[in-house]
Write an enzyme that holds these catalytic residues in place. Structure first.
Site, PDB file in Angstrom:
ATOM      1  N   ASP A  98      33.846 -91.066  37.660  1.00  0.00           N
ATOM      2  CA  ASP A  98      32.952 -91.888  38.461  1.00  0.00           C
ATOM      3  C   ASP A  98      31.502 -91.432  38.201  1.00  0.00           C
ATOM      4  O   ASP A  98      31.087 -91.356  37.050  1.00  0.00           O
ATOM      5  CB  ASP A  98      33.379 -91.802  39.935  1.00  0.00           C
ATOM      6  CG  ASP A  98      32.609 -92.708  40.873  1.00  0.00           C
ATOM      7  OD1 ASP A  98      32.928 -93.908  40.929  1.00  0.00           O
ATOM      8  OD2 ASP A  98      31.699 -92.213  41.553  1.00  0.00           O
ATOM      9  N   HIS A 302      41.250 -96.420  40.653  1.00  0.00           N
ATOM     10  CA  HIS A 302      39.992 -95.733  40.338  1.00  0.00           C
ATOM     11  C   HIS A 302      40.090 -94.215  40.423  1.00  0.00           C
ATOM     12  O   HIS A 302      39.312 -93.513  39.771  1.00  0.00           O
ATOM     13  CB  HIS A 302      38.900 -96.226  41.303  1.00  0.00           C
ATOM     14  CG  HIS A 302      37.550 -95.651  41.027  1.00  0.00           C
ATOM     15  ND1 HIS A 302      36.860 -95.900  39.860  1.00  0.00           N
ATOM     16  CD2 HIS A 302      36.757 -94.834  41.772  1.00  0.00           C
ATOM     17  CE1 HIS A 302      35.695 -95.267  39.899  1.00  0.00           C
ATOM     18  NE2 HIS A 302      35.603 -94.610  41.041  1.00  0.00           N
TER      19      HIS A 302
END
Length: 326
Positions: A98, A302
């Site tokens: 991320d 994610h």
């Protein structure tokens, strides 16, 4: 797992430090802490590496600088270089997820003398857009892109900090593989898409009965406690420097990553729903000539290091092993 605070030139940083051997530095994203890497730390230490995961600037038990403009990518790369020095290490492989991936890419670009390879999860290396990012993000009278919602200090904090447990439970589930496939019009919740101007980000997200199965209650409680202590401002301030980063990165416009690289993303990552992301990933070798692998993990969302710990650890360890033969 050895948790300690280490004083560097830039910050007092809380780190997890395990194993002995070549250093692997693990950078988390939003909204996470160093414990997001707990599975990889154990696997890397067992494989003969020294694994170090810091709470990044503004997170967990690491210092939380007061000013928004202290959260540029350049500050964060500086933190990683300063951490290497404080650890007494000359070089490291840097791994990021991320926002940590963005920092890892920039560390690889700026300091190939200190970082000998890079692995990025969820965020590919991207070229510079022609205008500042906030000029590109979509918005309407009713809604705006989440990164725009995060821009004004205090707005997202006022929503997220009312109940950090609810906030994190909703965000983690909605961006996970368990939320469902990311198909156009499929209705899978996405916390990192458009946000209602009237009701905010969380209202449209489902509230699962419990955290996802890959996040045990004790680990979730640890995460909640971390954000109750630090608040969300530190993490949100990374987004508030998107345009400032764009200005600063004109200094490296057109530069390519000159070190070996690995990229991983989940098949159900929210990022893959962004228009053009598949093309960005496909053309990444033009910016990363030594890209050694680009993997899409089926069914994963994610939060790759936690959703698919064994697969992620194996791919990173295999990548590191091949570096030894270069």
């Amino acid at each position: 797992m050895n948790e300690k605070t280490i004083q560097t030139r830039t910050l007092d940083m809380s780190i997890l430090d395990e194993g002995a051997g070549p250093l692997v530095l693990l950078c988390h994203g939003f909204p996470e802490t160093k414990h997001a890497w707990r599975h990889q730390i154990a696997a890397l230490a067992k494989a003969g590496y020294r694994a170090v995961a810091p709470d990044m600037r503004g997170y967990g038990k690491t210092d939380v600088p007061a000013h928004v403009d202290q959260y540029t990518v350049y500050h964060c790369v500086g933190d990683m270089v300063a951490l290497l020095d404080a650890l007494g290490e000359e070089k490291a492989v840097i791994v990021g997820h991320d926002w940590g991936a963005t920092i890892a890419w920039q560390a690889a670009l700026l300091r190939p003398d200190r970082f000998r390879a890079v692995a990025a999860l969820s965020v590919p290396m991207m070229g510079q857009p022609p205008v500042p990012p906030t000029k590109i993000f979509p918005q309407t009278d009713a809604a705006l892109f989440y990164a725009l919602y995060f821009q004004a200090p205090g707005v997202a904090e006022a929503e997220f900090e009312v109940d950090p447990r609810l906030t994190l439970r909703k965000l983690l589930f909605a961006a996970s593989g368990e939320a469902g496939p990311r198909k156009p019009g499929g209705g899978t919740p996405n916390p990192f898409g458009m946000v209602s101007r009237s009701t905010g980000l969380l209202a449209s997200l489902p509230d699962p009965a419990a955290p996802p199965g890959w996040l045990p209650a004790a680990d979730f409680d640890r995460l909640v406690d971390a954000f109750r202590t630090s608040g969300f401002s530190g993490g949100l301030n990374y987004y508030r420097n998107l345009d400032r980063n764009w200005e600063l990165q004109q200094a490296t416009a057109g530069a390519k990553i000159a070190i070996p690289a690995l990229f991983l993303i989940g098949e159900r990552d929210t990022g893959l729903s962004i228009p053009g992301m598949d093309q960005i990933i496909a053309t990444m070798p033009s910016l990363v000539p030594q890209l050694r692998g680009s993997h899409i993990l089926p069914g994963a969302g994610h939060w790759l290091p936690q959703e698919r710990p064994s697969e992620v650890s194996a791919l990173i360890t295999e990548f590191l092993g091949r570096l030894g033969n270069d």
